[in-house]
Design a protein around this motif. Structure first.
Motif, PDB file in Angstrom:
ATOM      1  N   LEU A  59       0.999  -1.095   0.086  1.00 33.09           N
ATOM      2  CA  LEU A  59       0.027  -0.047  -0.165  1.00 33.09           C
ATOM      3  C   LEU A  59       0.867   1.258  -0.060  1.00 33.09           C
ATOM      4  O   LEU A  59       0.467   2.122  -0.755  1.00 33.09           O
ATOM      5  CB  LEU A  59      -1.008   0.077   1.238  1.00 33.09           C
ATOM      6  CG  LEU A  59      -1.835   1.273   1.297  1.00 33.09           C
ATOM      7  CD1 LEU A  59      -2.784   1.272   0.061  1.00 33.09           C
ATOM      8  CD2 LEU A  59      -2.487   1.133   2.652  1.00 33.09           C
ATOM      9  N   SER A 114       0.826   9.679  -5.266  1.00 25.50           N
ATOM     10  CA  SER A 114       0.889  10.995  -4.722  1.00 25.50           C
ATOM     11  C   SER A 114       2.166  11.575  -5.578  1.00 25.50           C
ATOM     12  O   SER A 114       1.807  12.861  -5.878  1.00 25.50           O
ATOM     13  CB  SER A 114       1.431  10.949  -3.061  1.00 25.50           C
ATOM     14  OG  SER A 114       0.694  10.318  -2.369  1.00 25.50           O
ATOM     15  N   LEU A 131       0.472   4.498  -2.607  1.00 29.20           N
ATOM     16  CA  LEU A 131       0.574   5.843  -2.290  1.00 29.20           C
ATOM     17  C   LEU A 131       1.521   6.628  -2.431  1.00 29.20           C
ATOM     18  O   LEU A 131       1.223   7.568  -3.199  1.00 29.20           O
ATOM     19  CB  LEU A 131       0.254   5.763  -0.516  1.00 29.20           C
ATOM     20  CG  LEU A 131      -1.080   5.022  -0.146  1.00 29.20           C
ATOM     21  CD1 LEU A 131      -0.906   5.093   1.294  1.00 29.20           C
ATOM     22  CD2 LEU A 131      -2.303   5.527  -0.629  1.00 29.20           C
TER      23      LEU A 131
END
Length: 412
Positions: free
Chosen positions: A375, A383, A379
């Motif tokens: 994860l 981002s 992310l």
């Protein structure tokens, strides 16, 4: 109401029209670049994470988290030392081990082998080894039987039930000099743990059999400790070191430090290199949005003349550019998750199509291509992609907001 108007204008400017075909082409290329960059980055990070995780599980699955080297330790002191070590908080069990090199022979075929002896009960409790039996069965007791790796068995042509010959470099001293120690053993089982280093070069036997074979009665080469938390290996090893003189230790991190350090460096460099794909796509957004601003300069002038603020104009073009990044990121994440879930099947299909092995187990240590999506990696990638996309829209949006209405109309 103002936000709805801005969204409408942003979506309208992104639609393909004959008059701005170049802008539309740049928009498509930017979208493709972002989704390929995001997907590639997540897939590569997943493969490297899976590779490291599976390799760690296999290394620790067949070896203790800490190996206490029982150097010149008295045999009668070993039981008390084992009991003291197992009382250390965090230690789940300890296994005495005798390990050494030898030469295995069968029907004229010979190969070097690493012989590893431990109690039969401990062999059965090694889940990775017990789960990897592909032929035969685990020995029930110290009955002069051995377990041979699948790669080594294929090389020698050995099957479960066959008798092999082992030769030890630590020979027997006779009046005529030293002669090799030669012993015959029955192959109780063939194992395959999915790590070629073990499958191609390891042989397991009972502890007493190994002590006899290497001429070390009642002696061991190491005491392996298994821990609740592998990361506490250095601290627990230091405690075990104080319990007995003439001991040294090696943790699983130390034994594989160079390999895992290389993986960490490679992981970091791959993240940086593949991030350049997203950066190039973001630069395409700057070019596309700049041409869009130039193409829509008259419309911008009209909107400004009708009372639209500079901030509103800037938001319109930032929304238009960000939409490309968001769409590309979403598609890229979806593609990466789908690819990672079926990566081994895809690898096999491509390998069969090209007729060449794409993931040679003899090079990469593992029998299959692993992928473990984290994860935090997803992310970080998302981002970064959204940040670069947003950053790329600022300059064109600022230029659009800075257009003087009168000057734009005069140029038109």
């Amino acid at each position: 109401m103002q936000l709805g108007l801005e969204l409408h204008l942003a979506s309208r400017y992104l639609r393909a029209r004959k008059s701005n075909g170049v802008v539309s082409a740049l928009t498509i290329f930017s979208f493709i670049g972002i989704f390929l960059g995001v997907a590639t980055l997540i897939i590569v990070m997943a493969v490297m994470e899976g590779f490291q995780k599976q390799l760690t599980e296999r290394i620790v699955g067949l070896n203790g988290h800490v190996v206490m080297h029982y150097v010149d330790g008295a045999a009668d002191a070993l039981p008390a030392y084992r009991l003291a070590v197992e009382n250390i908080k965090g230690v789940t069990k300890s296994i005495p081990v005798v390990e050494g090199q030898g030469l295995i022979s069968y029907n004229g075929n010979m190969s070097g082998v690493i012989t590893r002896g431990m109690p039969v009960t401990a062999l059965k409790n090694l889940e990775l080894l017990a789960r990897g039996i592909v032929g035969g069965r685990m020995p029930e007791a110290e009955d002069r039987s051995v377990l041979v790796g699948s790669g080594l068995a294929r090389k020698l042509g050995v099957f479960a039930g066959d008798d092999i010959t082992l030769m030890s470099p630590e020979g027997i001293y006779t009046p005529f000099g030293q002669i090799p120690r030669v012993e015959a053993y029955n192959v109780a089982a063939i194992f395959e743990v999915g790590m070629t280093e073990y499958d191609n070069a390891y042989l397991f036997m009972g502890l007493e059999e190994a002590q006899e074979f290497f001429g070390k009665p009642d002696q061991i080469t190491g005491l392996e400790l298994f821990l609740d938390d592998p990361n506490q290996a250095p601290e627990i090893a230091e405690q075990a070191l104080l319990l007995q003189e003439n001991t040294a230790y090696t943790t699983w991190q130390q034994a594989n430090s160079a390999f895992f350090a290389a993986l960490a460096v490679e992981r970091t460099m791959m993240f940086i290199i593949l991030s350049l794909i997203i950066l190039v796509a973001a630069l395409n957004i700057i070019s596309g949005m700049s041409m869009l601003v130039r193409d829509k300069s008259q419309e911008i002038a009209v909107l400004r003349g009708m009372g639209m603020s500079r901030g509103a104009v800037m938001r319109v073009f930032m929304m238009a550019g960000s939409a490309i990044g968001i769409a590309g990121t979403v598609v890229g994440v979806g593609l990466a998750l789908l690819f990672a879930a079926n990566i081994d099947a895809i690898k096999n299909a491509v390998s069969a199509l090209l007729g060449v092995p794409l993931f040679d187990p003899s090079i990469y240590f593992l029998a299959r291509l692993p992928a473990e999506v984290q994860l935090v990696d997803v992310l970080m990638t998302v981002s970064m992609a959204l940040f670069l996309t947003l950053l790329a829209t600022i300059i064109p949006a600022w230029r659009a907001a800075s257009l003087a209405p009168a000057e734009a109309l005069r140029r038109g």
